[in-house]
Scaffold this active site. Structure first.
Site, short mmCIF file in Angstrom:
data_model
loop_
_atom_site.label_atom_id
_atom_site.label_comp_id
_atom_site.label_asym_id
_atom_site.label_seq_id
_atom_site.Cartn_x
_atom_site.Cartn_y
_atom_site.Cartn_z
N LYS A 133 60.44 -16.76 18.42
CA LYS A 133 60.50 -18.02 19.17
C LYS A 133 61.91 -18.23 19.73
CE LYS A 133 63.18 -20.22 16.04
NZ LYS A 133 64.54 -20.80 16.33
N ASP A 186 60.84 -23.03 9.88
CA ASP A 186 60.46 -22.57 11.22
C ASP A 186 59.06 -21.98 11.27
OD1 ASP A 186 62.82 -23.35 12.34
OD2 ASP A 186 63.67 -21.34 12.50
#
Length: 366
Positions: free
Chosen positions: A61, A189
């Protein structure tokens, strides 16, 4: 992203030692968070067959912006960040072991990776069994491409992919909202990978709201990472709250969404200050990418807590990256990706993600 995170399970591509590498409006409303809807599923026991296996792409990401809202009394930080999943990723193969197995087996392309409970993949499997009651064990093969200490969430992506695979191979005892909720127990995350791919995250990162992709998925990205990683706890400890941006994160989100493109003013990352204070060469790298990238890049910024610099608008490596002092940099093109309901992520080419090319080769090809 939390200040206090569990040790990530990554295969280390670079040594985390310091080595010089360069010369000296209306805001869109996010959808409701799936995290709030999860419930513990009923305990079930699934007996494995020897042929149950699944191959998946494990993405990483970027943070298109990252605002630190405040430092909390418990030592954590409240954040507001726009995450987007990208197609730089790893390949993972999962095989459910026969009934009677009592432990998981992890095989990684990097032999230095830990295989014990400190590994996020193993943590994810232990979490899945604990939450669902499914007594199944797995063999996992991990081909690493995402570098460690990069701010790209490679280890978190591995953990999310593992939770998804274990759920699929055992008959889906958990829902996507449950997997999203549980994932926060082992890493901050991880939850974003259970979004649709673009997510506005608040709180400590545990509130994940799907948003429409703010940029065209075909937007070219160039990822550039020096051969040194940055410790997330160290970066937060070095954060000077008085030097943060004052931008309203919802206005940043609205600015990207309404325009369908980004600009340097929108790509705010409050963690650049502590990262650049600890690693001045990283600031020099960013500045040179801006200067020599010219008009090709719409924005150049650091993702997460570093040390990857993201260039948006072109994936051609500037010629200077072929210079000797930049030979050890990780340089890779990337694209934004999303996932379809009920499915997992695929590389933008719907094939295995290509390995990153050395900086010199990337620049020579430009």
């Amino acid at each position: 992203m939390m200040l206090h995170t569990s040790p990530a399970s990554h295969c280390t591509r670079f040594h985390a030692t310091h080595r010089p590498f360069a010369a000296s409006s209306c805001c869109p409303t996010p959808s409701h968070s799936a995290r709030r809807t999860g419930r513990r599923s009923k305990a079930v026991v699934v007996l494995a067959s020897a042929n149950d296996s699944l191959a998946l792409f494990s993405p990483s990401k970027v943070n298109l912006f990252l605002r630190v809202v405040r430092r909390r009394e418990d030592g954590y930080h409240d954040l507001a960040s726009l995450f987007h999943v990208i197609d730089l990723g790893d390949d993972m193969q999962f095989t459910q072991l026969p009934a009677g197995a009592t432990s998981d087996k992890l095989v990684c392309s990097d032999p230095t990776i830990p295989h014990d409970d400190s590994n996020l993949v193993i943590k994810a499997l232990n979490l899945f069994r604990r939450k669902t009651g499914v007594q199944a064990f797995f063999e996992v093969t991990l081909e690493k491409r995402v570098p460690h200490g990069a701010g790209l969430g490679g280890g978190s992506g591995n953990a999310a992919t593992t939770l998804y695979a274990a759920n699929e191979l055992t008959g889906r005892p958990a829902t996507n909202p449950q997997l999203l909720e549980w994932s926060g127990d082992i890493g901050s995350d991880i939850s974003v990978f259970f979004s649709n791919g673009a997510a506005y995250c608040t709180g400590r990162g545990e509130v994940v709201d799907d948003v429409p992709p703010p940029l065209p998925l075909a937007t070219p990205l160039l990822l550039v990472k020096p051969p040194v990683g940055l410790s997330t706890p160290m970066i937060f400890k070095s954060l000077d709250l008085g030097r943060r941006s004052t931008a309203d994160p919802l206005q940043l989100l609205a600015g990207m969404t309404n325009a369908g493109k980004i600009s340097p003013e929108l790509c705010v990352n409050d963690l650049e200050q502590p990262a650049f204070d600890n690693l001045p060469e990283l600031l020099q790298l960013k500045q040179r990418l801006i200067k020599e990238g010219g008009s090709a890049f719409d924005a150049v910024f650091m993702t997460g807590s570093g040390s990857t610099i993201v260039c948006v608008g072109d994936d051609t490596a500037p010629q200077f990256l072929s210079e000797e002092q930049y030979q050890q940099l990780f340089v890779s093109p990337a694209r934004l990706i999303v996932r379809q309901p009920g499915a997992w992520y695929e590389h933008s080419s719907k094939a295995a993600a290509p390995a990153a090319v050395p900086a010199a080769a990337a620049a020579a090809a430009s």
